[in-house]
Design an enzyme around this catalytic site. Structure first.
Site, short mmCIF file in Angstrom:
data_model
loop_
_atom_site.label_atom_id
_atom_site.label_comp_id
_atom_site.label_asym_id
_atom_site.label_seq_id
_atom_site.Cartn_x
_atom_site.Cartn_y
_atom_site.Cartn_z
CG ASN A 113 3.66 -24.72 -11.86
OD1 ASN A 113 3.70 -23.83 -12.73
ND2 ASN A 113 2.82 -25.74 -11.92
CB THR A 162 -10.51 13.36 21.66
OG1 THR A 162 -11.25 14.40 22.30
CG2 THR A 162 -9.45 12.86 22.62
CG HIS A 163 -14.32 13.59 19.38
ND1 HIS A 163 -15.06 12.48 19.04
CD2 HIS A 163 -14.07 13.47 20.71
CE1 HIS A 163 -15.27 11.74 20.11
NE2 HIS A 163 -14.67 12.30 21.14
CB SER A 189 -0.55 27.42 -7.08
OG SER A 189 -1.48 27.88 -8.02
CE LYS A 237 -3.67 28.03 -2.59
NZ LYS A 237 -4.33 27.10 -1.73
CD GLU A 282 -2.64 18.25 -0.65
OE1 GLU A 282 -3.19 19.18 -0.07
OE2 GLU A 282 -2.36 18.30 -1.87
N1 ARG Z 1 4.58 -16.71 -15.54
C1 ARG Z 1 4.09 -17.76 -14.71
C2 ARG Z 1 3.62 -17.18 -13.36
O1 ARG Z 1 3.99 -16.11 -13.05
C3 ARG Z 1 5.13 -18.76 -14.48
C4 ARG Z 1 4.62 -20.12 -14.13
C5 ARG Z 1 4.01 -20.75 -15.31
N2 ARG Z 1 3.54 -22.06 -15.03
C6 ARG Z 1 2.64 -22.66 -15.79
N3 ARG Z 1 2.27 -23.84 -15.42
N4 ARG Z 1 2.11 -22.08 -16.83
O2 ARG Z 1 2.89 -17.76 -12.61
#
Ligand code: ARG
Length: 461
Positions: free
Chosen positions: A110, A155-156, A277, A283, A290
């Site tokens: 995490n 404008t517009h 084109s 063209k 675009e």
């Molecule tokens: N692949 C996960 C993500 O991108 C990584 C973290 C995973 N953590 C967990 N507690 N499963 O968030």
């Protein structure tokens, strides 16, 4: 299927679940950042005596080697791993055995993934800054070359008053300059390091979070470990800044499509930036303009996706957050690509100066100046406005411009007209004399160009 968390499980994961859960297909892109983060983490662990110096060195060398091997093609990131973090740890352990298993001490995926993403965003902000800088240089060159390229301002989408191409593109200079500043603000605010936050509640190891943060170029460790792993505000900010950059390019591209059309012929997009084109041989299409306009939808979409993914998430980490990657990568790639093409198209685009000037003569763009002329002769502005309005009506009837009327005809509307009215009605005069700061007048433009030049000099990247 190589998993980091098999210990608690008695059954293997259903293949469909495994595929649904895995992120390796897209987060493999974060390998350099993942290795960078791990190197800092390991260095800190060794400095704190949590790992021995020898272990630290061995892990660090192996990590560098993994990155080198993936880069030189001798090691493939395959989908048998759940994510990039699992891949690195698995290869590391395979290569150096026991020591490899110690890399994850005091860390969770995490805080790891949160760090990877921040490192990625920081790099991309720097790259985008470079692209915006090059674009600003191109706009500045256009400005310097076209202070006397007179054209109608609208404008517009109706012709309003004469301006110059320098003034028109100077407006975009301001927009992209703000975009640069916005990115710099985001970079500053996001520059705190999640590592050491663990899964959500920190860790019992004596980590030195300041040291890890400084090794990775962060200003400080993130202050709250729960926030550190669940903050994606900076991605919302980034995507919002990207949406604005794309919006600015899109508005300009819309104009270029109009100006490049047969009916306008104000500019000509270079052959190298146009397409043909398959059926109509005559063209030459503004596909690039675009497409830049069209790709705006993807970038706006990414912002909406990110806001929506985050809106109901309880603290702290939730797997939903894995969804932050694909569309963020796509938005960054899209905007970077568009910036390159838009800059290339602008720097090679030809201005058809005669057509621009002719267009400035049409549509009574000098009507305000005609009224100002009368004011200069002592007529109150409101009366002058009515007089010129009446003259415009008369011209519309005759199918001519104000400057096609003779002085005698003009005198029927106001006694004060004389020969000098013709000079006052020229687009050059109308634009050049608008010298309020920020206007298209010669002196105002000189100052604007000067200011832009010193800004570019001061903020070279
Ligand atoms: N692949 C996960 C993500 O991108 C990584 C973290 C995973 N953590 C967990 N507690 N499963 O968030």
């Amino acid at each position: 299927m190589a998993q980091l968390w098999g210990g608690r499980f008695t059954k293997s994961t259903d293949q469909m679940v495994y595929d649904f859960n895995a992120s390796i297909r897209f987060d493999r892109r974060l390998l350099p950042q993942d290795i960078q983060g791990s190197l800092a983490h390991v260095k800190m662990l060794a400095a704190q005596g949590i790992l021995t110096k020898a272990e630290g060195k061995q892990i660090a060398e192996a990590l560098e080697q993994i990155l080198a091997d993936v880069r030189n093609g001798s090691l493939a990131i395959t989908e048998e791993y759940e994510d990039v973090h699992s891949f690195v740890e698995a290869v590391l352990t395979e290569r150096i055995g026991e020591a490899g298993k110690k890399l994850h001490t005091g860390r969770s995926r995490n805080d790891q993934v949160a760090t990877d993403m921040k490192l990625y965003v920081r790099e991309e902000i720097d790259a985008l800054d470079g692209l915006l800088y090059t674009l600003l240089q191109t706009l500045e060159q256009i400005m310097e070359a076209h202070t006397q390229t007179y054209m109608p301002g609208f404008t517009h989408l109706q012709k309003a008053q004469p301006v110059t191409a320098a003034h028109h593109f100077g407006a975009y200079f301001e927009m992209f300059r703000r975009d640069r500043e916005r990115l710099a603000d985001i970079r500053k605010r996001m520059n705190t390091c999640p590592l050491g936050a663990g899964a959500l509640a920190g860790t019992t190891y004596p980590l030195d979070r300041d040291y890890t943060a400084s090794l990775l170029g962060f200003d400080a460790p993130a202050a709250n470990s729960m926030d550190a792993v669940s903050d994606r505000d900076y991605l919302v900010e980034l995507l919002s800044a990207l949406a604005l950059i794309q919006m600015h390019m899109s508005r300009s591209c819309e104009e270029i499509c109009i100006w490049n059309s047969d009916d306008y012929r104000y500019v000509e997009i270079d052959d190298a930036f146009s397409t043909g084109s398959s059926i109509m041989p005559q063209k030459k299409n503004p596909d690039i303009a675009e497409l830049v306009r069209g790709k705006t939808g993807r970038v706006y979409g990414a912002l909406m996706q990110m806001l929506t993914v985050m809106k109901g998430l309880p603290l702290a980490y939730n797997k939903d957050m894995q969804e932050d990657k694909e569309f963020s990568f796509d938005a960054v790639d899209t905007v970077s690509g568009c910036l390159r093409l838009y800059t290339g198209m602008l720097s090679t685009m030809r201005f058809r100066e005669e057509n621009l000037r002719k267009a400035a003569l049409q549509g009574f763009t000098n009507a305000t100046d005609a009224a100002d002329y009368l004011v200069g002769k002592g007529v109150p502005f409101r009366d002058a406005h009515t007089v010129i309005g009446n003259m415009v009506l008369c011209c519309l009837d005759k199918g001519c411009a104000l400057s096609d009327l003779s002085v005698a005809e003009m005198k029927q509307f106001s006694e004060v007209f004389s020969e000098d009215i013709y000079e006052a009605l020229k687009p050059e005069t109308c634009a050049d004399r608008r010298n309020t700061a920020g206007g298209p007048g010669k002196e105002a433009m000189r100052q604007m160009i000067e200011r832009n030049r010193s800004y570019l000099g001061d903020t070279i990247c």
